[in-house]
Design an enzyme around this catalytic site. Structure first.
Site, short mmCIF file in Angstrom:
data_model
loop_
_atom_site.label_atom_id
_atom_site.label_comp_id
_atom_site.label_asym_id
_atom_site.label_seq_id
_atom_site.Cartn_x
_atom_site.Cartn_y
_atom_site.Cartn_z
N ALA A 192 0.80 -1.23 0.00
CA ALA A 192 0.00 0.00 0.00
C ALA A 192 0.83 1.27 0.00
O ALA A 192 0.29 2.35 -0.20
CB ALA A 192 -0.93 0.01 1.22
N GLY A 193 2.14 1.17 0.22
CA GLY A 193 2.96 2.36 0.42
C GLY A 193 3.11 3.23 -0.82
O GLY A 193 2.99 2.77 -1.96
N ASP A 242 7.83 -5.10 -1.52
CA ASP A 242 9.01 -4.50 -2.14
C ASP A 242 10.28 -5.28 -1.82
O ASP A 242 11.37 -4.73 -1.78
CB ASP A 242 9.16 -3.04 -1.71
CG ASP A 242 9.35 -2.89 -0.19
OD1 ASP A 242 9.37 -3.91 0.52
OD2 ASP A 242 9.48 -1.74 0.28
N HIS A 267 20.75 -7.99 -48.21
CA HIS A 267 21.26 -6.63 -48.00
C HIS A 267 20.16 -5.58 -48.20
O HIS A 267 19.39 -5.64 -49.16
CB HIS A 267 22.38 -6.28 -49.00
CG HIS A 267 23.21 -7.44 -49.43
ND1 HIS A 267 24.33 -7.85 -48.75
CD2 HIS A 267 23.07 -8.29 -50.47
CE1 HIS A 267 24.85 -8.90 -49.36
NE2 HIS A 267 24.11 -9.19 -50.41
N ARG A 294 10.80 -7.44 -37.03
CA ARG A 294 9.74 -6.80 -36.25
C ARG A 294 8.59 -7.77 -35.98
O ARG A 294 8.55 -8.88 -36.52
CB ARG A 294 9.27 -5.54 -36.98
CG ARG A 294 10.35 -4.45 -37.01
CD ARG A 294 9.96 -3.28 -37.88
NE ARG A 294 8.75 -2.62 -37.37
CZ ARG A 294 8.09 -1.69 -38.05
NH1 ARG A 294 8.51 -1.33 -39.27
NH2 ARG A 294 7.02 -1.13 -37.54
N ARG A 315 11.32 -0.80 -65.85
CA ARG A 315 12.22 0.34 -65.69
C ARG A 315 12.31 1.07 -67.03
O ARG A 315 12.03 0.51 -68.10
CB ARG A 315 13.60 -0.12 -65.24
CG ARG A 315 14.31 -1.00 -66.23
CD ARG A 315 15.58 -1.60 -65.63
NE ARG A 315 16.30 -2.40 -66.63
CZ ARG A 315 16.96 -3.51 -66.35
NH1 ARG A 315 16.96 -3.98 -65.11
NH2 ARG A 315 17.62 -4.15 -67.29
#
EC number: 2.7.7.23
Length: 460
Positions: free
Chosen positions: A10-11, A102, A362, A332, A439
């Protein structure tokens, strides 16, 4: 005999200087409170209560719905905190553990030994104690000439002789449950702090000639209570030493344990090599014979056997056996790399599935892609998956060859055995076994460079 537990959480933790409740600060990936709860579970308590107060809802969210909580609206001392459990526990037969939330370093085995000692000695109360080189700030254990515990004196109430005592109160106790709540009714605030000290219960028991004992911890580190960031860092170092030592005993090679951060939830198989400055966090699992080189960071990911990660970041992904990643790659979340996939330097993969033996060596970005087996992704290739509002998928079939500096504008599909020429922008799907060239035709103007300012024939 039944066991119960009261965890004091509770602290305010004023000295932490934090907007986060003290017990929610993390040590090796778990909050201090979670570490304590894990250790308390070694006693298999029939009823367990956590006393919460400051930012109670945040603490309750960590505890979940399965654990009982009681709220201490005003923090009036440790004795007052335990009083909050009276409605749930008063009158029950058994033993009650009282422990602070704690104290993340306390081991379950130590709590079990404390309980066993308490029962064996038939104590009404047993204090968990430790010998401190510097006892300043701790309550002192005062014994008589026969070695019996007489009292616990808090730092602010201790005289000069008592301040020299090295045996300290860790703040963890086992009580006879019924007698605990009977004694709490006699507590007063007549002390330097003006609070209800739980330690005064010991004096009450001694005054009525009831048996009080003390169980001495073998390892002082377990007694560490975290009240500020310095102690938090100290707890982190000690916990890391424990975790890393256990991994090494289990057959993992850590080249520099002091420079390796591994959270308590991580699992590593034998014969894995971990170099220095590696961070392993969350639900990470690493298979045998894998190598994680200097500077790598892995979070919530599963790595198979024989995986090599070189100075790279992997988050929320699955890597099958034989995968190689890096250096300087970023895998990711929600990515899956099948057997023997190679991801080289400066390649980023996000939310993509790469089939077995596929290579991207690469300077490549692969996002929201479904890529088959034995595909070659040339240097500088990019999947263009986002139009500013939605994300789209790129599909590449088995054995396809993506020429260097290809730009694949999703949604698009490149069929099996198809090839995109280097430098192509692919905005339409490419059928299997086809070659796509997207291209501009090269135009050469012979001799024209001599007319440009940079040419050495031009006057300077």
């Amino acid at each position: 005999m039944k066991n119960y537990a009261i965890i004091l959480a509770a602290g305010k933790g004023t000295r932490m200087n934090s907007g986060l409740p003290k017990v929610l600060h993390k040590v090796s990936g778990l909050s201090m409170l979670e570490h304590v709860l894990k250790s308390v579970s070694a006693l298999a308590p029939q009823k367990q209560l956590t006393v919460i107060g400051h930012q109670a809802e945040q603490v309750r969210a960590v505890l979940g719905d399965q654990l009982l909580t009681v709220v201490q609206e005003e923090q009036l001392g440790t004795g007052h905190a335990v009083m909050m459990a009276e409605e749930e526990l008063s009158g029950l037969e058994g033993q009650t553990l009282v422990i602070a939330g704690d104290t993340p370093l306390i081991r379950g085995e130590s709590l079990k030994a404390l309980l066993d000692y308490h029962i064996r000695e038939k104590n009404v109360a047993t204090i968990l104690t430790a010998n401190a080189k510097d006892p300043f700030g701790y309550g002192r254990i005062i014994r008589n000439a026969a070695g019996e515990v007489v009292n616990i004196v808090e730092q602010k109430d201790a005289n000069e002789a008592e301040q020299e005592v090295k045996e300290i109160n860790t703040g963890t106790y086992i009580f006879d449950n019924k007698r605990l709540f009977e004694a709490l009714k006699h507590l007063t605030t007549d002390n330097a702090q003006g609070e209800y000290y739980l330690t005064d219960v010991i004096s009450i028991f001694k005054a009525s000639q009831e048996k009080v004992g003390a169980y001495l911890l073998k390892d002082f580190d377990e007694s560490l209570g975290v009240n500020d960031r310095l102690a938090l860092a100290q707890a982190e170092v000690i916990m890391q030493e424990r975790i890393n030592k256990q991994h090494m005993l289990n057959g993992v090679t850590l080249q520099n344990p002091a420079a390796t951060y591994i959270e308590s939830s991580v699992e590593i198989a034998p014969d894995v090599l971990i170099e220095a400055n590696v961070t392993l966090k969350g639900q990470t699992r690493i298979g045998s014979r894998s190598v994680i080189t200097n500077g790598s960071y892995i979070l919530d990911s599963r790595l198979g056997e024989g995986v090599v990660v070189s100075q790279s970041v992997i988050e929320g992904s699955v890597l099958a056996d034989g995968v190689t990643v890096g250096p300087y790659a970023h895998i990711r979340p929600d990515s899956q790399l099948d057997e023997c996939v190679h991801i080289g330097n400066f390649v980023e993969v996000k939310g993509s599935h790469l089939g077995a033996n596929t290579k991207a060596g690469h300077l490549t970005y692969l996002g929201n892609a479904e890529i088959g087996s034995e595909v070659n992704i040339g240097a500088g290739s990019i999947t263009v998956n986002y139009d500013g509002q939605r994300k789209y998928q790129t599909v590449i079939g088995d054995h396809a060859f993506i020429g260097s500096h290809s730009t694949l504008i999703a949604p698009v599909e490149v069929g099996e055995n198809a090839l995109t020429a280097a430098g192509s922008t692919i905005a339409q799907s490419v059928p299997a076994d086809s070659v796509a060239i997207g291209r501009s035709r090269q135009v050469v103007k012979e001799g024209y460079a001599k007319r440009l300012p940079h040419h050495p024939d031009q006057p300077q």
